[in-house]
Motif scaffolding. Structure first.
Motif, PDB file in Angstrom:
ATOM      1  N   SER A  27       0.823  -1.211   0.000  1.00 43.05           N
ATOM      2  CA  SER A  27       0.000   0.000   0.000  1.00 43.05           C
ATOM      3  C   SER A  27       0.861   1.268   0.000  1.00 43.05           C
ATOM      4  N   SER A  28       2.023   1.246   0.670  1.00 46.85           N
ATOM      5  CA  SER A  28       2.896   2.439   0.662  1.00 46.85           C
ATOM      6  C   SER A  28       3.482   2.638  -0.727  1.00 46.85           C
ATOM      7  N   ASP A  84       7.817  -3.938   6.722  1.00 43.53           N
ATOM      8  CA  ASP A  84       6.953  -4.397   7.816  1.00 43.53           C
ATOM      9  C   ASP A  84       7.529  -4.046   9.180  1.00 43.53           C
ATOM     10  N   LYS A  94      10.826  -7.385   5.522  1.00 47.33           N
ATOM     11  CA  LYS A  94       9.850  -7.189   4.464  1.00 47.33           C
ATOM     12  C   LYS A  94       9.292  -8.535   4.056  1.00 47.33           C
ATOM     13  N   GLY A  95       8.255  -8.485   3.209  1.00 47.19           N
ATOM     14  CA  GLY A  95       7.828  -9.727   2.595  1.00 47.19           C
ATOM     15  C   GLY A  95       6.555 -10.328   3.140  1.00 47.19           C
ATOM     16  N   GLU A 103      12.071  -7.733  -4.965  1.00 48.49           N
ATOM     17  CA  GLU A 103      12.239  -6.591  -4.060  1.00 48.49           C
ATOM     18  C   GLU A 103      13.700  -6.485  -3.618  1.00 48.49           C
ATOM     19  N   LYS A 121       5.605   0.712  12.416  1.00 51.09           N
ATOM     20  CA  LYS A 121       6.566  -0.252  11.839  1.00 51.09           C
ATOM     21  C   LYS A 121       7.915  -0.218  12.560  1.00 51.09           C
TER      22      LYS A 121
HETATM   23  C1  5RP Z   1       5.723  -6.666   0.409  1.00 52.80           C
HETATM   24  C2  5RP Z   1       6.408  -5.770   1.373  1.00 52.80           C
HETATM   25  C3  5RP Z   1       5.706  -4.494   1.742  1.00 52.80           C
HETATM   26  O1  5RP Z   1       6.537  -3.440   1.413  1.00 52.80           O
HETATM   27  C4  5RP Z   1       5.425  -4.510   3.216  1.00 52.80           C
HETATM   28  O2  5RP Z   1       4.608  -5.629   3.519  1.00 52.80           O
HETATM   29  C5  5RP Z   1       4.731  -3.214   3.663  1.00 52.80           C
HETATM   30  O3  5RP Z   1       3.487  -3.095   3.033  1.00 52.80           O
HETATM   31  P1  5RP Z   1       2.551  -1.844   3.276  1.00 52.80           P
HETATM   32  O4  5RP Z   1       3.200  -0.653   2.663  1.00 52.80           O
HETATM   33  O5  5RP Z   1       1.242  -2.212   2.596  1.00 52.80           O
HETATM   34  O6  5RP Z   1       2.375  -1.666   4.780  1.00 52.80           O
HETATM   35  O7  5RP Z   1       7.489  -6.033   1.843  1.00 52.80           O
HETATM   36  O8  5RP Z   1       6.476  -7.838   0.202  1.00 52.80           O
END
Ligand code: 5RP
Length: 223
Positions: A27-28, A84, A94-95, A103, A121
């Protein structure tokens, strides 16, 4: 504008004419793709983008951003993505999505890797809020889980979204979500996973982030 949009906009303002920009997933990253597309169209930025997932590629395409294939990439100015978990010394986990491999390749290739998060986070220790995602080649999962147990990691195979089977990554691999408790540092876990046969990639990103932009109650702080 919410905090996510605010940090994304700040990252988009870092991009200059003609740069090659890596697009993260989540989402970011979505907010960043929107902010970048807006600048691209309004200011004629002339950027090229490379996506870390099919979802990001589709989003960028729909917004009219020029895309190049990762296979054709030989230089990357910026990579912008969410995370995350983030520690004070810029180690990330992440992930929670399924696109770790691309990524990490893009985060490593980029001259600058900007991470977009909110306060929730920030953690003292990687693994505090989420287990560490470990992408494994399917036939190796049992042996990898055993090897992880030997170094103190308890793994669970990640289920798919509706719990009717297993989650698979964009490359058809399985994900072990691993709880390492508090006995190993992120550096020790990173080194162990990097050396473990059967592991394709994992969610600890060390020595990669250049800056972290944090959305804090209407403002952006930088780490
Ligand atoms: C996906 C990721 C995302 O960047 C991580 O989960 C953060 O997501 P969001 O911006 O929706 O909080 O690592 O693999």
């Amino acid at each position: 504008m919410n905090d996510k949009e605010r940090v994304a906009k700040k990252a988009a303002m870092d991009i200059s004419h003609g740069m090659v920009v890596g697009l993260g997933t989540g989402s970011s990253a979505d907010c960043f793709i929107e902010a970048l597309a807006q600048r691209h169209h309004e200011e004629g930025l002339g950027v090229q983008t490379v996506a870390s997932s099919i979802v990001s590629m589709q989003k960028a395409q729909n917004l009219g951003l020029p895309i190049i294939a990762i296979e054709h990439l030989d230089q990357l100015d910026y990579y912008v993505d969410g995370a995350d978990e983030v520690t004070d010394d810029l180690v990330l986990s992440k992930g929670q999505g399924a696109d770790l491999v691309r990524e990490k390749i893009l985060a490593t290739a980029a001259d600058k890797f900007i991470v977009l998060i909110d306060q929730s986070k920030r953690v003292k220790r990687i693994g505090e809020r989420f287990p560490v995602p470990v992408e494994v080649i399917p036939f190796s999962w049992h042996l990898v889980a055993k090897a992880l147990r030997r170094i103190g990691g308890q793994s669970l195979l990640r289920p798919n979204a509706n719990n009717s089977g297993l989650a698979t990554t964009s490359y058809g691999n399985l994900v072990l979500d691993v709880d390492f408790g508090v006995s190993l540092t992120a550096e020790e876990i990173d080194n162990a996973l990097n050396a473990m046969p059967g592991v394709i990639e994992h969610g600890i990103f060390r020595n990669l982030a250049s800056s972290v932009y944090i959305g804090v109650a209407g403002d952006v702080e930088e780490l």
